[in-house]
Design a protein around this motif. Sequence first.
Motif: not given
Length: 239
Positions: A1-7, A205-216, A235-239
């Motif tokens: 899997m590419d770069n991810t963050v799971l909330h 991912l369940k209800e109200r879970d969030g996950m970010g994926i980048w470099n894909t 969304v752009p990843m660079a601020l």
Amino acid sequence: MDNTVLHRAETRGYANHGWLNTHHTFSFASYNNPDRMHFGVLRVLNDDQVSEGMGFGTHPHDNMEIISIPLEGDLEHKDSMGNKAVIRHGDIQVMSAGTGITHSEYNKNTDKPVKFLQIWVFPNKKNVSPRYDQITLKVADRHNKLQQILSPNPADAGVWIHQDAWFHLGTFDKDKAAHYNIKRKGNGVYAFVIKGSFTLGGITLKERDGMGIWNTEHINLAAKTQGAEILLMDVPMAL
């Protein structure tokens, strides 16, 4: 899997103000988590429930793109530009705060709460003229597919903002799948499950879970429950 963050839903910030029940995916107000400040230019993702007859009094914003997505009930909006409107499920509201705006949001219903997502995105232009817009979309147009609700282009479907961002909503029958191509090189996607559950990149991912994926360049999702609903924020990843 590419770069991810799971909330996971239960790890979000939470506050109950009596009239307002709110969950914060990213740091907001009294919830301050240095590991969860933003996902690229996506700064705020608040899951709000406002009690009957209550609301947010007049308050200011500047240099932020603010998007509201009603989930249940009616939310009345008033602002310093003279706009007065009610947004309901199926509507998308956007404000470019720019040089500065004040507004209020109220639940005018006396019999039911209002639930909505409040999303803030850093703009790619500062000090623009403040702007307000809202549209009503055909909810049927997102059945088993992704419906564009926001883009950088005023001529495209949905509302537009001052940022190279694209938002899509989809409501899926169980086991239905979708493929999404990232719209702009360098962008990432933050997925937020509004209802039900999905698999995304092998992760459930369940209800109200969030996950970010980048470099894909693309993502695949599949609904695991009937009537599952998801929001994708490209969304752009660079601020």
